[in-house]
Design a protein around this motif. Structure first.
Motif, PDB file in Angstrom:
ATOM      1  N   VAL A  27       0.835  -1.202   0.000  1.00  0.00           N
ATOM      2  CA  VAL A  27       0.000   0.000   0.000  1.00  0.00           C
ATOM      3  C   VAL A  27       0.869   1.251   0.000  1.00  0.00           C
ATOM      4  N   ALA A  28       0.506   2.229  -0.825  1.00  0.00           N
ATOM      5  CA  ALA A  28       1.149   3.552  -0.820  1.00  0.00           C
ATOM      6  C   ALA A  28       0.089   4.586  -0.452  1.00  0.00           C
ATOM      7  N   MET A  29       0.403   5.431   0.523  1.00  0.00           N
ATOM      8  CA  MET A  29      -0.527   6.447   1.005  1.00  0.00           C
ATOM      9  C   MET A  29       0.000   7.831   0.636  1.00  0.00           C
ATOM     10  N   ILE A  30      -0.683   8.489  -0.281  1.00  0.00           N
ATOM     11  CA  ILE A  30      -0.351   9.870  -0.639  1.00  0.00           C
ATOM     12  C   ILE A  30      -1.393  10.742   0.046  1.00  0.00           C
ATOM     13  N   SER A  31      -1.142  11.027   1.316  1.00  0.00           N
ATOM     14  CA  SER A  31      -2.105  11.765   2.131  1.00  0.00           C
ATOM     15  C   SER A  31      -1.666  13.213   2.218  1.00  0.00           C
ATOM     16  N   LEU A  32      -2.269  14.050   1.400  1.00  0.00           N
ATOM     17  CA  LEU A  32      -1.865  15.449   1.299  1.00  0.00           C
ATOM     18  C   LEU A  32      -2.562  16.333   2.330  1.00  0.00           C
ATOM     19  N   GLU A  33      -3.440  15.721   3.143  1.00  0.00           N
ATOM     20  CA  GLU A  33      -4.171  16.491   4.149  1.00  0.00           C
ATOM     21  C   GLU A  33      -3.770  16.121   5.575  1.00  0.00           C
ATOM     22  N   MET A  34      -2.940  15.098   5.735  1.00  0.00           N
ATOM     23  CA  MET A  34      -2.538  14.671   7.070  1.00  0.00           C
ATOM     24  C   MET A  34      -1.048  14.323   7.081  1.00  0.00           C
ATOM     25  N   PRO A  35      -0.268  14.869   8.030  1.00  0.00           N
ATOM     26  CA  PRO A  35       1.161  14.546   8.097  1.00  0.00           C
ATOM     27  C   PRO A  35       1.393  13.045   8.264  1.00  0.00           C
ATOM     28  N   ALA A  36       2.499  12.559   7.706  1.00  0.00           N
ATOM     29  CA  ALA A  36       2.807  11.123   7.758  1.00  0.00           C
ATOM     30  C   ALA A  36       2.853  10.610   9.191  1.00  0.00           C
ATOM     31  N   GLU A  37       3.387  11.410  10.110  1.00  0.00           N
ATOM     32  CA  GLU A  37       3.500  10.972  11.506  1.00  0.00           C
ATOM     33  C   GLU A  37       2.125  10.696  12.110  1.00  0.00           C
ATOM     34  N   ARG A  38       1.151  11.548  11.777  1.00  0.00           N
ATOM     35  CA  ARG A  38      -0.194  11.361  12.319  1.00  0.00           C
ATOM     36  C   ARG A  38      -0.864  10.146  11.694  1.00  0.00           C
ATOM     37  N   THR A  39      -0.647   9.963  10.404  1.00  0.00           N
ATOM     38  CA  THR A  39      -1.198   8.781   9.722  1.00  0.00           C
ATOM     39  C   THR A  39      -0.697   7.508  10.386  1.00  0.00           C
ATOM     40  N   LEU A  40       0.614   7.422  10.624  1.00  0.00           N
ATOM     41  CA  LEU A  40       1.209   6.225  11.225  1.00  0.00           C
ATOM     42  C   LEU A  40       0.774   6.056  12.680  1.00  0.00           C
ATOM     43  N   PHE A  78       4.052   2.429   2.248  1.00  0.00           N
ATOM     44  CA  PHE A  78       4.861   3.585   1.867  1.00  0.00           C
ATOM     45  C   PHE A  78       3.991   4.829   2.002  1.00  0.00           C
ATOM     46  N   VAL A  79       4.524   5.874   2.624  1.00  0.00           N
ATOM     47  CA  VAL A  79       3.737   7.074   2.862  1.00  0.00           C
ATOM     48  C   VAL A  79       4.473   8.294   2.332  1.00  0.00           C
ATOM     49  N   TYR A  80       3.742   9.147   1.631  1.00  0.00           N
ATOM     50  CA  TYR A  80       4.289  10.387   1.094  1.00  0.00           C
ATOM     51  C   TYR A  80       4.404  11.379   2.247  1.00  0.00           C
ATOM     52  N   GLU A  81       5.577  11.994   2.414  1.00  0.00           N
ATOM     53  CA  GLU A  81       5.850  12.760   3.631  1.00  0.00           C
ATOM     54  C   GLU A  81       5.459  14.234   3.549  1.00  0.00           C
ATOM     55  N   LYS A  82       4.986  14.696   2.412  1.00  0.00           N
ATOM     56  CA  LYS A  82       4.640  16.114   2.289  1.00  0.00           C
ATOM     57  C   LYS A  82       3.124  16.298   2.272  1.00  0.00           C
ATOM     58  N   THR A  83       2.677  17.466   2.735  1.00  0.00           N
ATOM     59  CA  THR A  83       1.246  17.762   2.724  1.00  0.00           C
ATOM     60  C   THR A  83       0.932  18.950   1.807  1.00  0.00           C
ATOM     61  N   THR A  84       1.882  19.294   0.944  1.00  0.00           N
ATOM     62  CA  THR A  84       1.641  20.365  -0.013  1.00  0.00           C
ATOM     63  C   THR A  84       0.759  19.865  -1.155  1.00  0.00           C
TER      64      THR A  84
END
Length: 214
Positions: free
Chosen positions: A15-28, A58-64
């Motif tokens: 799984v790859a998570m491109i979460s542009l509305e939530m920081p990676a740390e919070r997702t994890l 895998f998580v995208y680390e930017k929220t831009t």
């Protein structure tokens, strides 16, 4: 999305998570609670969970925000280089396709469809509802933007919270309407399933300690 991701990984998917509305740390952090079933995890469990995620998540680390072209490039990278089977893109609004430009949104949805077929990855795109009309039922035609968002997609799933219950639970226990208090906290509706045979509602209750819908 984190809870669904955990279920997919349990089935052997990447799984790859491109979460542009939530920081990676919070997702994890949320996924850790969901995996443990509690907010009080041990250091041992946290370490084992981190090891279990390796090469699966895998998580995208930017929220831009992203340009549509950049979003497609990242999807291609997640599928081609990382081997992700499922890619979550959260959300359509953060991909700069123009909130009022339906032609641009349609073109982006079509580009995602092409990318999915090209990479053989399942792309989950998060889109939001428009302003609800009084008395209107919740369906895929309430998604903000052109109807092509749901027309082009193979599957449409709607996550709807029970706002009436949420407001009721804010009242003191002695003033609550018990019928409302016993209702589900929301429901997941399979509103379209192009290659499947079932659609309908799945009623869900929110377990706050684990941040799971059950």
């Amino acid at each position: 999305l984190g809870e669904v991701s955990l279920g997919l990984m349990q089935q052997g998917r990447k799984v790859a998570m491109i979460s542009l509305e939530m920081p990676a740390e919070r997702t994890l952090s949320r996924m850790l609670r969901q995996a443990a079933g509690t907010g009080n995890t041990t250091k041992f469990f946290e370490k084992r969970f981190e090891e279990w995620l390796a090469d699966k998540f895998f998580v995208y680390e930017k929220t831009t925000s992203l340009t549509p072209r950049r979003a497609i490039d990242i999807v291609d990278y997640c599928a081609g280089e990382l081997g992700a089977d499922h890619i979550f893109l959260d959300s359509l609004m953060k991909c700069n396709v123009g909130a009022d430009t339906f032609a641009a949104q349609k073109a982006f949805i079509e580009a995602l469809t092409v990318a999915s077929k090209r990479t053989n990855a399942h792309i989950h795109l998060v889109a939001h509802f428009g302003k609800p009309k009084n008395g209107a039922s919740t369906d895929r035609y309430m998604i903000k933007g052109p109807t092509e968002i749901s027309d082009i997609a193979d599957n449409v799933l709607l996550m709807v919270r029970n706002r009436n219950k949420a407001r009721e639970m804010e009242k003191p226990p002695e003033k609550r309407d018990e019928k409302k208090a016993q209702q589900s906290d929301g429901h997941l509706t399979v509103d379209k399933q192009r290659n499947g045979e079932w659609d309908g509602k799945i009623y869900l209750w929110f377990h706050r300690e684990s941040m799971q819908y059950v």
